[in-house]
Design a protein around this motif. Sequence first.
Motif, mmCIF file in Angstrom:
data_model
loop_
_atom_site.group_PDB
_atom_site.id
_atom_site.type_symbol
_atom_site.label_atom_id
_atom_site.label_comp_id
_atom_site.label_asym_id
_atom_site.label_seq_id
_atom_site.Cartn_x
_atom_site.Cartn_y
_atom_site.Cartn_z
ATOM 1 N N MET A 295 0.823 -1.208 0.000
ATOM 2 C CA MET A 295 0.000 0.000 0.000
ATOM 3 C C MET A 295 0.859 1.260 0.000
ATOM 4 S SD MET A 295 -1.046 2.532 2.335
ATOM 5 C CE MET A 295 -0.887 1.752 3.935
ATOM 6 N N LEU A 296 1.912 1.258 0.813
ATOM 7 C CA LEU A 296 2.769 2.441 0.899
ATOM 8 C C LEU A 296 3.528 2.673 -0.395
ATOM 9 C CD1 LEU A 296 4.164 2.062 4.527
ATOM 10 C CD2 LEU A 296 2.493 3.723 3.701
ATOM 11 N N VAL A 297 3.965 1.621 -1.038
ATOM 12 C CA VAL A 297 4.670 1.800 -2.314
ATOM 13 C C VAL A 297 3.730 2.391 -3.353
ATOM 14 C CG1 VAL A 297 5.800 0.573 -4.206
ATOM 15 C CG2 VAL A 297 6.388 0.023 -1.855
ATOM 16 N N VAL A 301 5.319 5.985 -2.516
ATOM 17 C CA VAL A 301 6.621 5.827 -3.176
ATOM 18 C C VAL A 301 6.500 6.021 -4.679
ATOM 19 C CG1 VAL A 301 8.522 4.245 -3.623
ATOM 20 C CG2 VAL A 301 7.515 4.358 -1.351
ATOM 21 N N ASN A 302 5.530 5.363 -5.294
ATOM 22 C CA ASN A 302 5.389 5.512 -6.743
ATOM 23 C C ASN A 302 5.120 6.967 -7.161
ATOM 24 O OD1 ASN A 302 5.952 2.873 -7.336
ATOM 25 N ND2 ASN A 302 3.820 2.212 -7.450
ATOM 26 N N PRO A 303 4.223 7.721 -6.466
ATOM 27 C CA PRO A 303 4.098 9.142 -6.827
ATOM 28 C C PRO A 303 5.403 9.910 -6.703
ATOM 29 C CG PRO A 303 2.231 8.454 -5.498
ATOM 30 C CD PRO A 303 3.192 7.320 -5.491
ATOM 31 N N TYR A 304 6.161 9.608 -5.673
ATOM 32 C CA TYR A 304 7.454 10.289 -5.521
ATOM 33 C C TYR A 304 8.389 9.953 -6.682
ATOM 34 C CZ TYR A 304 12.107 11.259 -3.658
ATOM 35 O OH TYR A 304 13.387 11.698 -3.500
ATOM 36 N N LEU A 305 8.411 8.692 -7.098
ATOM 37 C CA LEU A 305 9.275 8.302 -8.206
ATOM 38 C C LEU A 305 8.827 8.959 -9.505
ATOM 39 C CD1 LEU A 305 9.685 4.497 -7.358
ATOM 40 C CD2 LEU A 305 11.288 6.346 -6.895
ATOM 41 N N PHE A 306 7.527 9.069 -9.697
ATOM 42 C CA PHE A 306 7.040 9.735 -10.904
ATOM 43 C C PHE A 306 7.371 11.223 -10.877
ATOM 44 C CE2 PHE A 306 3.607 6.276 -10.975
ATOM 45 C CZ PHE A 306 4.439 5.432 -11.686
ATOM 46 N N VAL A 307 7.347 11.840 -9.708
ATOM 47 C CA VAL A 307 7.731 13.243 -9.591
ATOM 48 C C VAL A 307 9.191 13.428 -9.968
ATOM 49 C CG1 VAL A 307 8.161 15.081 -7.918
ATOM 50 C CG2 VAL A 307 5.959 13.912 -7.938
ATOM 51 N N LEU A 308 10.058 12.522 -9.482
ATOM 52 C CA LEU A 308 11.472 12.616 -9.834
ATOM 53 C C LEU A 308 11.671 12.474 -11.334
ATOM 54 C CD1 LEU A 308 13.178 10.496 -7.021
ATOM 55 C CD2 LEU A 308 12.937 12.973 -7.149
ATOM 56 N N GLU A 309 10.945 11.556 -11.944
ATOM 57 C CA GLU A 309 11.065 11.381 -13.394
ATOM 58 C C GLU A 309 10.588 12.631 -14.130
ATOM 59 O OE1 GLU A 309 9.655 8.177 -16.837
ATOM 60 O OE2 GLU A 309 8.850 8.071 -14.796
ATOM 61 N N ALA A 310 9.481 13.232 -13.662
ATOM 62 C CA ALA A 310 8.979 14.436 -14.311
ATOM 63 C C ALA A 310 9.953 15.594 -14.170
ATOM 64 C CB ALA A 310 7.617 14.804 -13.707
ATOM 65 N N ARG A 311 10.587 15.714 -13.041
ATOM 66 C CA ARG A 311 11.557 16.801 -12.866
ATOM 67 C C ARG A 311 12.730 16.659 -13.825
ATOM 68 N NH1 ARG A 311 11.980 17.451 -6.242
ATOM 69 N NH2 ARG A 311 9.866 18.307 -5.953
ATOM 70 N N PRO A 323 12.224 5.296 -11.807
ATOM 71 C CA PRO A 323 11.326 4.578 -10.881
ATOM 72 C C PRO A 323 11.795 3.165 -10.561
ATOM 73 C CG PRO A 323 10.072 5.748 -12.559
ATOM 74 C CD PRO A 323 11.497 5.803 -12.975
ATOM 75 N N THR A 324 12.160 2.412 -11.587
ATOM 76 C CA THR A 324 12.572 1.030 -11.329
ATOM 77 C C THR A 324 13.916 0.967 -10.624
ATOM 78 O OG1 THR A 324 13.539 0.930 -13.550
ATOM 79 C CG2 THR A 324 11.272 0.146 -13.279
ATOM 80 N N ARG A 325 14.845 1.828 -11.014
ATOM 81 C CA ARG A 325 16.174 1.763 -10.414
ATOM 82 C C ARG A 325 16.128 2.069 -8.922
ATOM 83 N NH1 ARG A 325 18.367 5.515 -13.050
ATOM 84 N NH2 ARG A 325 18.663 7.096 -11.435
ATOM 85 N N LEU A 326 15.431 3.125 -8.550
ATOM 86 C CA LEU A 326 15.367 3.489 -7.139
ATOM 87 C C LEU A 326 14.581 2.461 -6.332
ATOM 88 C CD1 LEU A 326 14.814 7.350 -7.377
ATOM 89 C CD2 LEU A 326 16.921 6.118 -6.835
ATOM 90 N N LEU A 327 13.517 1.933 -6.896
ATOM 91 C CA LEU A 327 12.749 0.916 -6.178
ATOM 92 C C LEU A 327 13.569 -0.359 -6.015
ATOM 93 C CD1 LEU A 327 10.116 0.085 -4.853
ATOM 94 C CD2 LEU A 327 9.260 -0.608 -7.102
ATOM 95 N N TYR A 328 14.317 -0.746 -7.047
ATOM 96 C CA TYR A 328 15.164 -1.937 -6.939
ATOM 97 C C TYR A 328 16.254 -1.741 -5.891
ATOM 98 C CZ TYR A 328 13.084 -3.689 -11.296
ATOM 99 O OH TYR A 328 12.215 -4.144 -12.249
ATOM 100 N N ASP A 329 16.816 -0.540 -5.848
ATOM 101 C CA ASP A 329 17.853 -0.272 -4.843
ATOM 102 C C ASP A 329 17.288 -0.420 -3.429
ATOM 103 O OD1 ASP A 329 19.698 0.188 -6.797
ATOM 104 O OD2 ASP A 329 19.533 2.370 -6.742
#
Length: 904
Positions: A295-297, A301-311, A323-329
Amino acid sequence: MFIAHLRDVPADAQLCHMRAILLDRLDRLNTFVEICREALSSDNMQVDSGEDEEWEDDPWADGTQPTPASSRATSPIPLSEFLTIGLLDLARFFASLGLHSAVDFLLRRHGPSLWPYRLFILESFPEQLPPSEYYDLLPRFDAALGVEEVPSFIPWRIENDWTEKDVFRALLASSEVPVLLEAPRDSVLSEPHPSPLSEDALSNWYRTRIRHTITTTGVLDNSLSLIQYAASQGLQGLDEIAEDLLLLSRMVYDVPHPDAEALSSEWTLEWWKSLSPAEAINQFLSHATRDTIAMLVQKVVNPYLFVLEAREERRGRPDPTIPTRLLYDYILRAPLDIVAGIFEASKPTLPPSHRLLRNDEDMARLALACLYGSDSLEDWPTMSQVFECLPAWNVQENDDEGDEADTTIASLAAYVVPSTSQPHVTPSDIYVFFRPLPLTALSRALDFLDVHLESGEIFSRWNVAAPLRWFLQSCNNASEQYAWANRMARRAGGSEDRLESSEDWEWLLEDMVKLSGSGDSGLKGAFCLLNREEILRIFLSGLLSSGQFSIAHNMLYGHKPVLKMDPATVEEISLSVSQEFYDNAPSGNYHFGDMKLAYDCLDVPRASPRTVKEKEFIEATSRLCAYNLVSRPGIPITPIEIRLSKDRLSLVSRVLSSNNDAYKHVQVILELVHKLGFKDDPVAEVKALAMLADTAINVEDFAYAYQTSEMMVKKVQELRATHSAEDSQVLRASEVCWVSCFQLGRHPEFDDMQKKMMMLGRALELTPAETLGDVLAAWSRVEGEDLAQRKEKRRDASDASHPGKRASAGTFVPSSLASRLQQLQIPSIPSSPITHAPDAAALANKALHSVAANLPFGARGRSLFSQPGDRSRSSSRYDGAEVSAQATRVLQKGLGWLLGDENS
């Protein structure tokens, strides 16, 4: 001219000034009435008109119905103060109370005076007040003009009176006419902004207001509402701060915090912007559990990763792997239970839109890295659940791809071995090995993982759990597998929940054999380099080391034997385990403790000379410890010290020296010598008898010494009768025997001349040629003493039969032979070995006290008793005979003198 008139007629100037003030107060009065009627009631504030309740029934009022007191409110400021306080102070006062409608009326009715200070007024609103309540007061942006929008004002009078115009005020000020009534003034003035703000200035003001709100109150909702309103106005450059506020609010309100009081006061916008992406994800998931991680991801987490990608896209550096790299890490750093929760939410059976991880191959790589990189020894169910979530591929593997997977596993096995440069391998390091593997190689690697997980569960079952990467490290290391198998067999019997039943031990044996074979996939188990015979040996060793001898006997010789092993192997293992018990025993008593286990362990194999000998050695150890031997003062000797003793006969010597009556128990000592391992060693038995005789001599118990020496001589004679004269055992036994007999025969305190001569005769019989002269000299001396005693006895007998003759002699007769010998004057003769020989007791102590083997046996070409540095001593038998003859003649002269021979 008008200025001169005002200067000449001050009353007119004052009246004009008062007119302007009264007009301003009239406007304020109208504003106050409007605020009381509409603004304050809409703000749900009670208004105080500043009038006393007694004026409610004012007789001078018109005929209109007065407003009920209950429908009117109490004003936060009296009318008198409202009329005399500066407009800016009034606006700030109402703003500080959150009365946004009152501030709105002030700005609309008195806009030209207050609008330049609009920002100062807005900053007076409490930070905890929702900005949505005063949206109409916030600065607006005119996208068409690119500047701040100027609101429209509704003053009470369309045109100002001529006394209110700036020109008149300037003339009045220059006329220097004193005024009777002061105009209202503000206590604090801020920097005015009479012109509309630019887009950048307006954006900066919103950013500053947001940061101040978060810093002072920490209320993220208000800051978020404020930035959303600013973004709705079309202001540029606020996207990033809006995203940060949204993400920060998610962390505060959407992320569970078990302890609300533990929320950090440092959670500011600056703190959030200082976090790296990995740190931000860790903050989002710091309190995640296996049940909440999915649920938390999805939610934070996913919105945060999408924000980083958009920036990154806005900055012109698009990176779709963020998104995948940071989540895998994060997964590679997460605990196993969190990893299991992520994989359960990523099963291939779920719809793709619901899966956290949607790439099956990446799932396999991550699982392999996380499991092989884990140090856990207890999470085997969790690791198995991770494995069960992985995809199952039905692929046909060719030889090249299978070899590639095997090569990768072999390389990984070498890589995970700890070294000084890399003592620990992380999951991220292992992930590098699996990234280039194709689908078929990954499938093969998962087969390895399946076998290793099963082996790990078996290890955990028997309390010898190992990290999963151990199975990689040991796959080609036979010694490591042997060590772990031995640990498995011994830990099962030595743990707190040790195995007590035969069924459990059979289960253990079944698992060990299973680990040495191959599974259904053809992959080998954890003990693949050990054959069945080695497994059985290790198992039996562990079973015996646990002390379960009855179970071992039943498994070896029962109705249906489980352990089918060669008797010689069983005997070897039993002896080895018995020696372990022996070496670890703190006490030598074999009736309890480890020594009892060492003794009873030898009953498991069939009886054989080796097992009987070892049991006798244990009995001898127990007897030695019973004599209270010590290794150091106050420290009892341990069994391991007895086993490691280079000369075990020295232990017998220590028993004799520490126990006064031990020498009398000849058979007990000989039995002890036999059990110490010298049962078939006649030389050792002769040495033991020599030590017994030496001990008896030291305590001057010559009867026991003579008796023991006779036994020793008999033993040597039997040995000489059955062996060649040149046999090494015969020579060593003869050497010990003649030295012992020589010591007793020449002892000065031994007064039985017949037995002394008997012992010296035994010594003459056994002594080697080079020491014959020494023994012969001693023989001659004892023979002379014996002859003197005989003559003395004969003379005493003659005197007794002729008492008159003795009385008429008139000469002094010594009272005894000893007193005569003390007066004996022996002529000077060449040095004899006997005269330089040390005291007999001291010589015996030196030769036979501790170790009979230390006696100077086998010394050829030099006399046994020659002194160090005596180079004139001849080693030939001729020299010894000549010396003996000379000593005999001297003794004969002395004896003749004792008997009264004048020619002597």
